[in-house]
Design a protein around this motif. Structure first.
Motif, PDB file in Angstrom:
ATOM      1  N   ALA A 169       0.842  -1.191   0.000  1.00  0.00           N
ATOM      2  CA  ALA A 169       0.000   0.000   0.000  1.00  0.00           C
ATOM      3  C   ALA A 169       0.881   1.247   0.000  1.00  0.00           C
ATOM      4  O   ALA A 169       1.863   1.315   0.748  1.00  0.00           O
ATOM      5  N   GLY A 170       0.516   2.199  -0.843  1.00  0.00           N
ATOM      6  CA  GLY A 170       1.284   3.422  -0.976  1.00  0.00           C
ATOM      7  C   GLY A 170       2.285   3.408  -2.098  1.00  0.00           C
ATOM      8  O   GLY A 170       2.798   4.470  -2.497  1.00  0.00           O
ATOM      9  N   ASP A 171       2.581   2.218  -2.619  1.00  0.00           N
ATOM     10  CA  ASP A 171       3.537   2.094  -3.708  1.00  0.00           C
ATOM     11  C   ASP A 171       2.912   2.512  -5.035  1.00  0.00           C
ATOM     12  O   ASP A 171       1.710   2.776  -5.130  1.00  0.00           O
ATOM     13  N   SER A 172       3.767   2.528  -6.058  1.00  0.00           N
ATOM     14  CA  SER A 172       3.338   2.862  -7.413  1.00  0.00           C
ATOM     15  C   SER A 172       3.608   1.689  -8.342  1.00  0.00           C
ATOM     16  O   SER A 172       4.483   0.854  -8.085  1.00  0.00           O
ATOM     17  N   LEU A 173       2.852   1.664  -9.437  1.00  0.00           N
ATOM     18  CA  LEU A 173       3.005   0.615 -10.441  1.00  0.00           C
ATOM     19  C   LEU A 173       2.551   1.189 -11.771  1.00  0.00           C
ATOM     20  O   LEU A 173       1.609   2.004 -11.807  1.00  0.00           O
ATOM     21  N   ARG A 174       3.201   0.769 -12.838  1.00  0.00           N
ATOM     22  CA  ARG A 174       2.775   1.212 -14.161  1.00  0.00           C
ATOM     23  C   ARG A 174       2.408   0.005 -15.022  1.00  0.00           C
ATOM     24  O   ARG A 174       3.235  -0.890 -15.227  1.00  0.00           O
ATOM     25  N   LEU A 175       1.193   0.018 -15.510  1.00  0.00           N
ATOM     26  CA  LEU A 175       0.732  -1.005 -16.434  1.00  0.00           C
ATOM     27  C   LEU A 175       0.916  -0.517 -17.862  1.00  0.00           C
ATOM     28  O   LEU A 175       0.776   0.678 -18.138  1.00  0.00           O
ATOM     29  N   SER A 176       1.214  -1.469 -18.731  1.00  0.00           N
ATOM     30  CA  SER A 176       1.372  -1.146 -20.145  1.00  0.00           C
ATOM     31  C   SER A 176       0.391  -1.958 -20.974  1.00  0.00           C
ATOM     32  O   SER A 176      -0.008  -3.054 -20.583  1.00  0.00           O
ATOM     33  N   CYS A 177       0.031  -1.405 -22.108  1.00  0.00           N
ATOM     34  CA  CYS A 177      -0.886  -2.075 -23.019  1.00  0.00           C
ATOM     35  C   CYS A 177      -0.380  -1.824 -24.440  1.00  0.00           C
ATOM     36  O   CYS A 177      -0.172  -0.679 -24.820  1.00  0.00           O
ATOM     37  N   VAL A 178      -0.161  -2.893 -25.176  1.00  0.00           N
ATOM     38  CA  VAL A 178       0.258  -2.753 -26.564  1.00  0.00           C
ATOM     39  C   VAL A 178      -0.836  -3.320 -27.452  1.00  0.00           C
ATOM     40  O   VAL A 178      -1.412  -4.369 -27.161  1.00  0.00           O
ATOM     41  N   ALA A 179      -1.138  -2.586 -28.508  1.00  0.00           N
ATOM     42  CA  ALA A 179      -2.203  -2.999 -29.419  1.00  0.00           C
ATOM     43  C   ALA A 179      -1.651  -3.191 -30.831  1.00  0.00           C
ATOM     44  O   ALA A 179      -0.595  -2.663 -31.171  1.00  0.00           O
ATOM     45  N   SER A 180      -2.389  -3.931 -31.632  1.00  0.00           N
ATOM     46  CA  SER A 180      -1.994  -4.167 -33.013  1.00  0.00           C
ATOM     47  C   SER A 180      -2.460  -3.052 -33.936  1.00  0.00           C
ATOM     48  O   SER A 180      -2.228  -3.108 -35.137  1.00  0.00           O
ATOM     49  N   VAL A 181      -3.116  -2.034 -33.348  1.00  0.00           N
ATOM     50  CA  VAL A 181      -3.635  -0.903 -34.114  1.00  0.00           C
ATOM     51  C   VAL A 181      -3.219   0.389 -33.434  1.00  0.00           C
ATOM     52  O   VAL A 181      -2.782   0.384 -32.275  1.00  0.00           O
ATOM     53  N   ARG A 182      -3.370   1.483 -34.149  1.00  0.00           N
ATOM     54  CA  ARG A 182      -3.021   2.776 -33.576  1.00  0.00           C
ATOM     55  C   ARG A 182      -4.122   3.236 -32.620  1.00  0.00           C
ATOM     56  O   ARG A 182      -5.292   3.270 -32.983  1.00  0.00           O
ATOM     57  N   PHE A 183      -3.727   3.614 -31.432  1.00  0.00           N
ATOM     58  CA  PHE A 183      -4.691   4.079 -30.439  1.00  0.00           C
ATOM     59  C   PHE A 183      -5.403   5.340 -30.901  1.00  0.00           C
ATOM     60  O   PHE A 183      -6.519   5.622 -30.441  1.00  0.00           O
TER      61      PHE A 183
END
Length: 122
Positions: free
Chosen positions: A14-28
């Motif tokens: 609790a209190g920490d940070s995290l970064r999620l990533s998402c890669v797609a086969s198309v342009r966002f």
């Protein structure tokens, strides 16, 4: 065919940070992208989203001020920066795409990743 893959989940305190990533086969830039999460025994809920064409961002009240959604259209990548994590943020997090404007409803998104687990402990 549109494919979406999330990564970056893990176990933090609790209190920490995290970064999620998402890669797609198309342009966002051609889609609206939403981050959703689902905790055990609960329904899948909208967390944050970004409209590719305008860059407008949207957040659930529960994460506003703590989470930040962004995209890197050159890399077909999207990110969810999560700060000040709480126990109640524990869930499987999903990245999803849909055409048009942002929706807060999961059933409006036809394209989903497999999810990545985020576990926050005290």
């Amino acid at each position: 065919q549109v494919t979406v893959v999330e990564s970056g989940g893990g176990s933090v305190q609790a209190g920490d940070s995290l970064r999620l990533s998402c890669v797609a086969s198309v342009r966002f830039s051609n889609y609206a992208m939403g981050w959703f999460r689902q905790a055990p025994g609960k329904e899948r809920e909208f967390v944050a989203g970004i409209r590719g064409r305008t860059g407008s961002t949207y957040y659930a009240d529960s994460v506003k001020g703590r989470f930040t959604v962004s995209t890197d259209n050159n890399k077909n990548m999207a990110y969810l920066e999560m700060n000040s994590l709480k126990l109640e943020d524990t869930a499987v997090y999903y990245c999803a795409l849909m055409s048009g404007a942002i929706s807060y409803q999961s059933y409006d998104y036809p394209y989903w990743g497999q999810g990545t687990q985020v576990t926050v402990s005290s």
